[in-house]
Design a protein around this motif. Sequence first.
Motif, mmCIF file in Angstrom:
data_model
loop_
_atom_site.group_PDB
_atom_site.id
_atom_site.type_symbol
_atom_site.label_atom_id
_atom_site.label_comp_id
_atom_site.label_asym_id
_atom_site.label_seq_id
_atom_site.Cartn_x
_atom_site.Cartn_y
_atom_site.Cartn_z
ATOM 1 N N GLU A 84 0.824 -1.212 0.000
ATOM 2 C CA GLU A 84 0.000 0.000 0.000
ATOM 3 C C GLU A 84 0.859 1.263 0.000
ATOM 4 O OE1 GLU A 84 -2.440 -0.589 3.426
ATOM 5 O OE2 GLU A 84 -3.729 -2.071 2.430
ATOM 6 N N GLY A 85 2.009 1.190 0.670
ATOM 7 C CA GLY A 85 2.877 2.351 0.786
ATOM 8 C C GLY A 85 3.763 2.539 -0.434
ATOM 9 N N MET A 86 4.887 1.796 -0.475
ATOM 10 C CA MET A 86 5.896 2.033 -1.517
ATOM 11 C C MET A 86 5.351 1.764 -2.922
ATOM 12 S SD MET A 86 9.055 3.092 -1.521
ATOM 13 C CE MET A 86 9.770 3.673 -3.060
ATOM 14 N N SER A 87 4.642 0.648 -3.099
ATOM 15 C CA SER A 87 4.166 0.307 -4.448
ATOM 16 C C SER A 87 3.074 1.268 -4.914
ATOM 17 C CB SER A 87 3.651 -1.136 -4.485
ATOM 18 O OG SER A 87 4.694 -2.052 -4.231
ATOM 19 N N ASN A 88 2.084 1.521 -4.041
ATOM 20 C CA ASN A 88 0.877 2.223 -4.500
ATOM 21 C C ASN A 88 0.729 3.662 -4.027
ATOM 22 O OD1 ASN A 88 -0.010 0.072 -6.056
ATOM 23 N ND2 ASN A 88 -0.850 -0.957 -4.258
ATOM 24 N N ASP A 89 1.621 4.114 -3.146
ATOM 25 C CA ASP A 89 1.572 5.516 -2.733
ATOM 26 C C ASP A 89 2.865 6.246 -3.115
ATOM 27 O OD1 ASP A 89 0.068 7.554 -1.748
ATOM 28 O OD2 ASP A 89 0.051 6.890 0.337
ATOM 29 N N THR A 90 3.837 5.494 -3.650
ATOM 30 C CA THR A 90 5.075 6.111 -4.152
ATOM 31 C C THR A 90 5.223 5.823 -5.641
ATOM 32 O OG1 THR A 90 6.160 5.852 -1.996
ATOM 33 C CG2 THR A 90 7.577 6.269 -3.896
ATOM 34 N N PHE A 91 5.467 4.559 -6.009
ATOM 35 C CA PHE A 91 5.716 4.249 -7.417
ATOM 36 C C PHE A 91 4.514 4.536 -8.312
ATOM 37 C CE2 PHE A 91 9.062 1.205 -5.776
ATOM 38 C CZ PHE A 91 10.137 1.928 -6.288
ATOM 39 N N TRP A 92 3.313 4.120 -7.896
ATOM 40 C CA TRP A 92 2.138 4.269 -8.766
ATOM 41 C C TRP A 92 1.908 5.728 -9.154
ATOM 42 C CZ3 TRP A 92 -0.950 0.974 -11.452
ATOM 43 C CH2 TRP A 92 -2.151 1.491 -11.961
ATOM 44 N N PRO A 93 1.791 6.676 -8.199
ATOM 45 C CA PRO A 93 1.578 8.064 -8.623
ATOM 46 C C PRO A 93 2.777 8.664 -9.360
ATOM 47 C CG PRO A 93 1.782 7.928 -6.231
ATOM 48 C CD PRO A 93 1.696 6.534 -6.740
#
Length: 470
Positions: A84-93
């Motif tokens: 939820e953090g690194m993958s979807n709140d950092t890389f995704w955006p």
Amino acid sequence: MTNAQFVVVANRLPVDRQSVDEQEVWRRSPGGLVTALEPVMRATDGAWVGWAGQAGLDLEPFEFEGTLLVPVPLSADEVESYYEGMSNDTFWPLYHDVIAAPRYRRVWWDAYVRVNRRFAEAAASVAGQGATVWVQDYQLQLVPAMLRQARPDLTIGYFHHIPFPAYGLYSQLPWRKQVLEGLLGADVIGFQRVADASNFARAVRRQLRYQTKASGITVPYPDGTTRNALAKAFPISIDTSSYAELAQRDDIRARAAEIRESLGNPRKILLGVDRLDYTKGIRHRLKAFGELLEDGRVGVEDVTLVQVASPSRERVEAYVQLRGEIESMVGRINGDYDTVGHTAIRYLHQAYPREEMVALFLAADVMLVTALRDGMNLVAKEYVAARTDNRGVLVLSEFTGASDELTSSVRINPHDIDGLKDAIVRAIDMTPGEQGRRMRAMRRKVLVNDVAAWSKSFLEALEQAGRSAS
């Protein structure tokens, strides 16, 4: 240790755990990747490494329909930090052009490194001597280099399912070098679009100073030797024939007629099908449709918009906020324009089985794909595959990977609301003859370039890279 000659490493296993008659059973997950790789897995005694989808679940490897599944355990904290953090709140955006602001937290990065190492170790333990390993997507960008270090005998591929950003955006990432080095552990690094591969090569030149030529990148070793990595576009696709077959079924055609009737038999039905995500341009689509109603260019008795927005990442704050905004917009537009017999927007916040989706595709006169940034957008291809009648109009954002291939769509810039409104009206009024010409051209593309052709082209490039290295 097993001896698999072909190993897929993905964030998720290709199965879902379900409760049936008070017993836990595994069912095959829907999805193009699973469909594309199933024949390869069966032919090679393959193994699939991935998370089982439930925090704290620690399972032994098990067989499922001829494939060895190797579960990687994740704790609740790791799901929160790595996924939820690194993958979807950092890389995704960040990788979607900073449509939402990425957050950079060192504790998330630490969890990302730790989890990537666990995936790499699991893959290394099941891969046979000289095996081929195919790593999937942005959650596992460090795995290729970790695998190469542990098992230099392997041939390693990586496919990036989402966009790769322009260097000016990518350079924000505090761990930019580590990610590039992680990806360059692969022999072949695949992207959706030529532009994504170019962005990656530019980042490598600027950050690592490695030499790049055409699609090749020269990766140096500390001892002075070098290795060649291939970075190029392999546009992903769908299992086209399965959509075409469903579209021919009498029960699904009857369901399409039923859907039209339930909406009051409007002259035209517009359809949007998306995960509830800020990259999909759902707000822009609703704004354009609301303004068309306000301008009187379309009437609620004549035109209905059906918006399917399947739940997504419901614990990430940006997604919670987005859902509130979209539901508020839908409520306001419907409140202003609904009549007793007709609804302006039929909003459905749920996921549907493939059969129901094909019925919706057949019922819809116009498919609206207004993504602000999308690696590919397979829904656009699914709509085309389902329209065996050569009718219907695809309105497609130029910021999707699919727009490179589906050039006979009505292409739009979703940020240009006036242009989007004009495109919707044009699609509504398009003659059957023009619909047929455009749809036939697009159908030829998706029938030839299906998901089997995609996996074949990538694996052939990987096989060639393996031969060159040996």
